[in-house]
Design a protein around this motif. Sequence first.
Motif, PDB file in Angstrom:
ATOM      1  N   ILE A 136      37.958 -33.675  10.488  1.00 52.05           N
ATOM      2  CA  ILE A 136      39.387 -33.055  11.051  1.00 52.05           C
ATOM      3  C   ILE A 136      39.296 -33.780   9.214  1.00 52.05           C
ATOM      4  N   LEU A 137      39.629 -35.278   9.475  1.00 49.99           N
ATOM      5  CA  LEU A 137      40.306 -36.054   8.111  1.00 49.99           C
ATOM      6  C   LEU A 137      40.360 -35.642   6.922  1.00 49.99           C
ATOM      7  N   SER A 138      38.190 -35.113   6.896  1.00 52.97           N
ATOM      8  CA  SER A 138      38.227 -34.651   5.001  1.00 52.97           C
ATOM      9  C   SER A 138      38.697 -32.775   4.645  1.00 52.97           C
ATOM     10  N   ASP A 139      39.134 -32.359   6.151  1.00 48.90           N
ATOM     11  CA  ASP A 139      40.059 -31.065   5.215  1.00 48.90           C
ATOM     12  C   ASP A 139      41.506 -31.716   5.220  1.00 48.90           C
ATOM     13  N   GLU A 140      42.592 -32.138   5.757  1.00 48.15           N
ATOM     14  CA  GLU A 140      43.392 -32.652   5.370  1.00 48.15           C
ATOM     15  C   GLU A 140      43.540 -33.536   3.787  1.00 48.15           C
ATOM     16  N   ALA A 141      42.161 -33.955   3.649  1.00 50.76           N
ATOM     17  CA  ALA A 141      42.009 -34.979   3.150  1.00 50.76           C
ATOM     18  C   ALA A 141      42.056 -34.060   1.374  1.00 50.76           C
ATOM     19  N   SER A 142      41.032 -33.196   1.805  1.00 51.31           N
ATOM     20  CA  SER A 142      40.623 -32.065   0.748  1.00 51.31           C
ATOM     21  C   SER A 142      42.270 -31.336  -0.083  1.00 51.31           C
ATOM     22  N   VAL A 143      42.770 -31.219   0.815  1.00 57.96           N
ATOM     23  CA  VAL A 143      43.743 -31.137   0.021  1.00 57.96           C
ATOM     24  C   VAL A 143      44.774 -31.540  -1.215  1.00 57.96           C
ATOM     25  N   LEU A 144      44.900 -33.007  -1.303  1.00 63.40           N
ATOM     26  CA  LEU A 144      45.195 -33.699  -2.044  1.00 63.40           C
ATOM     27  C   LEU A 144      44.619 -33.807  -3.915  1.00 63.40           C
ATOM     28  N   ALA A 145      43.344 -33.079  -3.265  1.00 66.99           N
ATOM     29  CA  ALA A 145      42.955 -32.666  -4.417  1.00 66.99           C
ATOM     30  C   ALA A 145      43.140 -31.325  -5.738  1.00 66.99           C
ATOM     31  N   GLY A 146      43.926 -30.388  -4.633  1.00 65.46           N
ATOM     32  CA  GLY A 146      44.716 -28.922  -5.205  1.00 65.46           C
ATOM     33  C   GLY A 146      44.092 -27.967  -4.657  1.00 65.46           C
ATOM     34  N   SER A 147      43.016 -28.019  -4.501  1.00 70.69           N
ATOM     35  CA  SER A 147      41.709 -26.623  -4.008  1.00 70.69           C
ATOM     36  C   SER A 147      41.002 -27.389  -2.983  1.00 70.69           C
ATOM     37  N   ILE A 148      40.834 -26.897  -2.060  1.00 74.34           N
ATOM     38  CA  ILE A 148      39.524 -27.233  -1.057  1.00 74.34           C
ATOM     39  C   ILE A 148      38.324 -26.560  -2.411  1.00 74.34           C
ATOM     40  N   GLY A 149      39.105 -26.095  -3.302  1.00 73.53           N
ATOM     41  CA  GLY A 149      37.037 -24.857  -3.314  1.00 73.53           C
ATOM     42  C   GLY A 149      37.222 -26.167  -4.781  1.00 73.53           C
ATOM     43  N   LEU A 150      37.589 -26.733  -4.728  1.00 75.37           N
ATOM     44  CA  LEU A 150      36.710 -28.600  -5.922  1.00 75.37           C
ATOM     45  C   LEU A 150      36.160 -29.378  -5.394  1.00 75.37           C
ATOM     46  N   LEU A 151      35.539 -29.453  -4.053  1.00 73.75           N
ATOM     47  CA  LEU A 151      35.422 -30.433  -3.611  1.00 73.75           C
ATOM     48  C   LEU A 151      33.597 -30.145  -2.718  1.00 73.75           C
ATOM     49  N   PRO A 152      32.311 -31.438  -3.578  1.00 77.69           N
ATOM     50  CA  PRO A 152      31.513 -31.679  -3.138  1.00 77.69           C
ATOM     51  C   PRO A 152      31.343 -32.161  -2.251  1.00 77.69           C
ATOM     52  N   SER A 153      30.166 -31.900  -1.333  1.00 73.22           N
ATOM     53  CA  SER A 153      29.416 -32.741  -0.576  1.00 73.22           C
ATOM     54  C   SER A 153      27.898 -33.218  -0.402  1.00 73.22           C
ATOM     55  N   ALA A 154      27.618 -34.355   0.446  1.00 71.05           N
ATOM     56  CA  ALA A 154      26.137 -34.665   0.191  1.00 71.05           C
ATOM     57  C   ALA A 154      25.953 -35.036   2.378  1.00 71.05           C
ATOM     58  N   SER A 155      25.421 -34.502   2.397  1.00 69.86           N
ATOM     59  CA  SER A 155      24.833 -35.065   3.443  1.00 69.86           C
ATOM     60  C   SER A 155      22.961 -35.594   3.761  1.00 69.86           C
ATOM     61  N   LEU A 156      22.823 -36.771   4.429  1.00 68.39           N
ATOM     62  CA  LEU A 156      22.249 -37.228   3.637  1.00 68.39           C
ATOM     63  C   LEU A 156      21.242 -37.938   4.951  1.00 68.39           C
ATOM     64  N   GLY A 157      19.835 -38.205   5.245  1.00 70.08           N
ATOM     65  CA  GLY A 157      19.492 -38.996   6.495  1.00 70.08           C
ATOM     66  C   GLY A 157      17.883 -39.725   5.410  1.00 70.08           C
ATOM     67  N   ASP A 158      17.053 -39.733   6.138  1.00 72.32           N
ATOM     68  CA  ASP A 158      16.136 -39.881   5.646  1.00 72.32           C
ATOM     69  C   ASP A 158      14.862 -39.199   4.779  1.00 72.32           C
ATOM     70  N   GLY A 159      14.830 -38.576   5.496  1.00 76.05           N
ATOM     71  CA  GLY A 159      14.652 -37.336   4.660  1.00 76.05           C
ATOM     72  C   GLY A 159      15.038 -36.573   3.674  1.00 76.05           C
ATOM     73  N   THR A 160      14.705 -35.256   3.010  1.00 76.70           N
ATOM     74  CA  THR A 160      15.759 -34.263   2.714  1.00 76.70           C
ATOM     75  C   THR A 160      16.887 -34.029   2.736  1.00 76.70           C
ATOM     76  N   GLY A 161      17.549 -34.028   1.738  1.00 76.14           N
ATOM     77  CA  GLY A 161      19.207 -33.807   1.856  1.00 76.14           C
ATOM     78  C   GLY A 161      19.785 -32.708   1.672  1.00 76.14           C
ATOM     79  N   MET A 162      21.159 -32.539   2.167  1.00 75.02           N
ATOM     80  CA  MET A 162      21.086 -31.006   1.656  1.00 75.02           C
ATOM     81  C   MET A 162      22.891 -31.766   1.239  1.00 75.02           C
ATOM     82  N   TYR A 163      23.088 -30.350   0.200  1.00 71.59           N
ATOM     83  CA  TYR A 163      24.364 -30.111  -0.119  1.00 71.59           C
ATOM     84  C   TYR A 163      24.893 -29.150  -0.108  1.00 71.59           C
ATOM     85  N   GLU A 164      26.696 -29.276  -0.130  1.00 69.55           N
ATOM     86  CA  GLU A 164      27.211 -27.546  -0.152  1.00 69.55           C
ATOM     87  C   GLU A 164      28.648 -28.416  -0.191  1.00 69.55           C
TER      88      GLU A 164
END
Length: 356
Positions: free
Chosen positions: A248-276
Amino acid sequence: MKITLLPGDGIGPEIIDAAVEVLNAVAEKHGLAFAYDHQLIGGAAFDATGSPLPEATVKSALQADAVLLGAVGGPKWDDVAPALRPEKALLGIRKVLGLYCNLRPIRVSRFVSHLSPLKKERVENVDLLIVRELTGGIYFGAHKEAATDENGVESASDIEIYSRPEVERIARFAFEAAKGRRGKVTSIDKANVLASSRMWRKITAEVHQKFYPELELNNLYVDNCAMQLVLNPGQFDVVLTNNIFGDILSDEASVLAGSIGLLPSASLGDGTGMYEPIHGSAPDIAGLGTANPLGTILSAAMMLRYSLKQEEAAADVEAAVEKVLKKGFRTADLAGSGLTVVSTSEMGRLVAREIV
Ligand code: IPM
Ligand code: MG
């Protein structure tokens, strides 16, 4: 380097194509070789195979050095059984890859800060990192679908559950991230109401005391945090949250940057990472070539940095995005007077061309 590409649904294929164009430019400049493996996920996978997360996709992701994902979901699959919904594939792949940590950095480029719904002076200094727990909590606790009991009353429930090891590892991740930043962690909870939050707060304090006493730790209730994010977003450095609050908070924070279309993310663990990118599949504009690929391109930069250990290449991509924005090129979501509106693929090409 093996990269599994998961375009997914809606605008997913267009934004992934644009990111690949940029990755190819990076490969050429830095003498890297990327082997792409396209796989299905989400509604597209459900339509083609009957499963939103086919075995072949899981296999490819497990063997890859990194996974780059577009987006999943859309109204077409609204009536699909809960276990076969496109979103379920996202949760499934997070779980199989053990991606317990989701990083969502929010920085405001000075070239688009005027697009923020907040006053320019409030967002100019925003540079925060949301560290969201991603494989636990209410998302993965037992779900009881709506059912009617003997009295004819319908009920449904979802369980918010965390174990000590889950909280410890995500807290450590947040403190480690803060070390390389401004040294400040704000942990979010609802400890005035929820038992799981009280444990979260206790364990976070222990990890702080024991391993990171030199850093700063503050606690905020999630409702207060939602307010502070619009009142004074510049106060935050690292924001540590559980799964649902982080969503919830990351959607809220995303509008600070002007457009949600600009924001990246990384999902990490102990193996392969995923990016979206953090935005969704935007079915209303799918196929029109108007989607903003910069969130995906910046996700590819995070992939270069965290999974492929190509810091220089990552910095090149980020600098190229700034240059293109500085030159006045914008996708439709960022349009304005005196600016040149370009398509999704043109934006990919423009960023790729800055990498020389
Ligand atoms: C996100 C999305 C997902 C989530 C959905 C699509 C399951 O909103 O990545 O933030 O809730 O985690
Ligand atoms: Mg979300």
